[in-house]
Scaffold this motif. Structure first.
Motif, PDB file in Angstrom:
ATOM      1  N   ARG A  68       0.832  -1.195   0.000  1.00  0.00           N
ATOM      2  CA  ARG A  68       0.000   0.000   0.000  1.00  0.00           C
ATOM      3  C   ARG A  68       0.876   1.258   0.000  1.00  0.00           C
ATOM      4  NH1 ARG A  68      -5.344  -1.191   1.158  1.00  0.00           N
ATOM      5  NH2 ARG A  68      -5.741   1.011   1.527  1.00  0.00           N
ATOM      6  N   MET A  69       1.980   1.218   0.764  1.00  0.00           N
ATOM      7  CA  MET A  69       2.875   2.367   0.812  1.00  0.00           C
ATOM      8  C   MET A  69       3.495   2.627  -0.557  1.00  0.00           C
ATOM      9  SD  MET A  69       6.166   2.965   3.301  1.00  0.00           S
ATOM     10  CE  MET A  69       5.177   2.591   4.748  1.00  0.00           C
ATOM     11  N   MET A  70       3.907   1.561  -1.236  1.00  0.00           N
ATOM     12  CA  MET A  70       4.501   1.692  -2.566  1.00  0.00           C
ATOM     13  C   MET A  70       3.488   2.265  -3.561  1.00  0.00           C
ATOM     14  SD  MET A  70       7.680   0.669  -2.424  1.00  0.00           S
ATOM     15  CE  MET A  70       8.107   0.219  -4.106  1.00  0.00           C
ATOM     16  N   TYR A 123      -9.954  -5.787   4.468  1.00  0.00           N
ATOM     17  CA  TYR A 123      -9.833  -4.705   3.480  1.00  0.00           C
ATOM     18  C   TYR A 123      -8.511  -4.854   2.723  1.00  0.00           C
ATOM     19  CZ  TYR A 123      -9.539   0.285   1.968  1.00  0.00           C
ATOM     20  OH  TYR A 123      -9.430   1.452   1.257  1.00  0.00           O
ATOM     21  N   THR A 124      -8.589  -5.141   1.418  1.00  0.00           N
ATOM     22  CA  THR A 124      -7.411  -5.190   0.548  1.00  0.00           C
ATOM     23  C   THR A 124      -7.719  -4.357  -0.702  1.00  0.00           C
ATOM     24  OG1 THR A 124      -8.180  -7.235  -0.512  1.00  0.00           O
ATOM     25  CG2 THR A 124      -6.698  -7.459   1.380  1.00  0.00           C
ATOM     26  N   PHE A 125      -6.806  -4.369  -1.671  1.00  0.00           N
ATOM     27  CA  PHE A 125      -7.040  -3.579  -2.883  1.00  0.00           C
ATOM     28  C   PHE A 125      -6.348  -4.222  -4.074  1.00  0.00           C
ATOM     29  CE2 PHE A 125      -2.876  -2.205  -1.630  1.00  0.00           C
ATOM     30  CZ  PHE A 125      -2.233  -1.850  -2.807  1.00  0.00           C
ATOM     31  N   GLU A 126      -6.759  -3.766  -5.251  1.00  0.00           N
ATOM     32  CA  GLU A 126      -6.144  -4.228  -6.501  1.00  0.00           C
ATOM     33  C   GLU A 126      -6.043  -3.045  -7.446  1.00  0.00           C
ATOM     34  OE1 GLU A 126      -7.064  -7.282 -10.267  1.00  0.00           O
ATOM     35  OE2 GLU A 126      -8.516  -7.007  -8.643  1.00  0.00           O
ATOM     36  N   ARG A 127      -4.908  -2.935  -8.137  1.00  0.00           N
ATOM     37  CA  ARG A 127      -4.752  -1.866  -9.125  1.00  0.00           C
ATOM     38  C   ARG A 127      -5.238  -2.348 -10.482  1.00  0.00           C
ATOM     39  NH1 ARG A 127      -0.665   2.678  -8.902  1.00  0.00           N
ATOM     40  NH2 ARG A 127      -1.172   3.896 -10.741  1.00  0.00           N
ATOM     41  N   VAL A 128      -6.046  -1.531 -11.134  1.00  0.00           N
ATOM     42  CA  VAL A 128      -6.557  -1.839 -12.475  1.00  0.00           C
ATOM     43  C   VAL A 128      -5.935  -0.840 -13.433  1.00  0.00           C
ATOM     44  CG1 VAL A 128      -8.594  -2.063 -13.929  1.00  0.00           C
ATOM     45  CG2 VAL A 128      -8.716  -2.693 -11.521  1.00  0.00           C
ATOM     46  N   PHE A 142      -7.538   2.189  -8.542  1.00  0.00           N
ATOM     47  CA  PHE A 142      -7.606   1.111  -7.574  1.00  0.00           C
ATOM     48  C   PHE A 142      -9.042   0.666  -7.350  1.00  0.00           C
ATOM     49  CE2 PHE A 142      -3.635   3.262  -6.510  1.00  0.00           C
ATOM     50  CZ  PHE A 142      -2.765   2.182  -6.378  1.00  0.00           C
ATOM     51  N   ILE A 143      -9.205  -0.627  -7.124  1.00  0.00           N
ATOM     52  CA  ILE A 143     -10.460  -1.179  -6.650  1.00  0.00           C
ATOM     53  C   ILE A 143     -10.223  -1.701  -5.240  1.00  0.00           C
ATOM     54  CG2 ILE A 143     -12.115  -3.065  -6.901  1.00  0.00           C
ATOM     55  CD1 ILE A 143     -11.933  -2.786  -9.882  1.00  0.00           C
ATOM     56  N   ASP A 144     -10.995  -1.207  -4.291  1.00  0.00           N
ATOM     57  CA  ASP A 144     -10.919  -1.715  -2.925  1.00  0.00           C
ATOM     58  C   ASP A 144     -11.719  -3.005  -2.831  1.00  0.00           C
ATOM     59  OD1 ASP A 144      -9.372   0.385  -1.936  1.00  0.00           O
ATOM     60  OD2 ASP A 144     -11.121   1.628  -1.544  1.00  0.00           O
ATOM     61  N   LYS A 145     -11.179  -3.982  -2.093  1.00  0.00           N
ATOM     62  CA  LYS A 145     -11.837  -5.279  -1.931  1.00  0.00           C
ATOM     63  C   LYS A 145     -12.133  -5.506  -0.452  1.00  0.00           C
ATOM     64  CE  LYS A 145      -9.776  -7.540  -5.961  1.00  0.00           C
ATOM     65  NZ  LYS A 145      -9.052  -8.744  -6.449  1.00  0.00           N
ATOM     66  N   PHE A 146     -13.386  -5.830  -0.169  1.00  0.00           N
ATOM     67  CA  PHE A 146     -13.809  -6.084   1.207  1.00  0.00           C
ATOM     68  C   PHE A 146     -14.411  -7.477   1.285  1.00  0.00           C
ATOM     69  CE2 PHE A 146     -13.888  -1.548   0.511  1.00  0.00           C
ATOM     70  CZ  PHE A 146     -13.268  -1.041   1.645  1.00  0.00           C
ATOM     71  N   ARG A 147     -14.009  -8.235   2.322  1.00  0.00           N
ATOM     72  CA  ARG A 147     -14.468  -9.623   2.447  1.00  0.00           C
ATOM     73  C   ARG A 147     -14.824  -9.924   3.894  1.00  0.00           C
ATOM     74  NH1 ARG A 147     -12.267 -14.872   3.193  1.00  0.00           N
ATOM     75  NH2 ARG A 147     -10.247 -13.951   3.728  1.00  0.00           N
TER      76      ARG A 147
END
Length: 232
Positions: A68-70, A123-128, A142-147
């Protein structure tokens, strides 16, 4: 198959799910109030409106902190716990939508529109890449992913304008303006479609871009879009 997207509720009173009781009220700039006496809630920075003095505020480290920092994203979110109620609002006209997630369920959300979630929600994320390049001159978004990881919980989102939901049958599709979608079930497929429109006048050409979502599953649509540039 041809049902219109339905308007999500704009006011909710005494709703209980995932260990919390919450309220949503207000027409123009809505307010979310959550009783955190039995379950911690984490939330985005700078959205606190008011709280009972007995509610404690701390920091919650995000999973994948180095990644996330990167990416230039927040590494910590704020967490509320203790006896009492805390209230949130965002500085913008819109619509607060609660999504109830059972254990194992996952939802994908447009970046910058997360408001708060109960502690059992991961809470995670993915770059599109590519889509934002066509729209905003950037290399992606970014798309945030919640599970629902540890158990069932609630995810609250802030949509601009009003929020509508379309439930897609298997194989059913809907085309949405790229700034118009707010969330989708993990099983809903999303692709970007570009149609080149030519007028023949002075050789003018215009790209017409939509995101196509194909079911089964839910898609959230917001009637207004405020673009928040992603850090590059």
């Amino acid at each position: 198959m041809n049902e219109l997207p339905r308007l999500m509720p704009t006011q909710i009173s005494q709703e209980t799910f995932g260990g919390v009781t919450y309220h949503i009220d207000g027409e123009l700039v809505p307010v979310l109030s959550v009783d955190v006496s039995q379950k911690e809630v984490y939330f985005e920075h700078h959205i606190l409106l008011w709280k009972h003095p007995s509610v404690r505020i701390g920091l919650r480290a995000m999973r994948g902190a180095l990644k996330r920092m990167m990416a230039g994203m927040q590494v910590f979110v704020t967490e509320a716990s203790g006896q009492g109620i805390i209230a949130f609002s965002r500085d913008g006209a819109g619509h607060i939508v609660p999504l109830h997630l059972k254990k194992g369920e996952e939802i994908h959300v447009r970046e910058h529109q997360f408001l708060a979630a109960t502690s059992d929600i991961e809470y995670t994320f993915e770059r599109v890449r590519g889509v934002s390049n066509m729209l905003f001159g950037q290399s992606g978004f970014f798309i945030d992913k919640f599970r629902g990881a540890a158990g069932e919980g609630v995810l609250w989102l802030h949509g601009y304008g009003n929020v509508f939901e379309k439930i897609l049958a298997p194989g059913e599709s809907i085309d949405i303006e790229p700034g118009g979608w707010l969330y989708k079930d993990a099983g809903v497929q999303m692709e970007t479609r570009v149609d080149r429109l030519s007028s023949g006048l002075f050789g003018a050409n215009v790209n017409f871009i939509v995101n196509r979502f194909t079911g089964p599953g839910r898609v959230g649509i917001q009637s207004m879009y405020l673009h928040m540039p992603t850090a590059e």
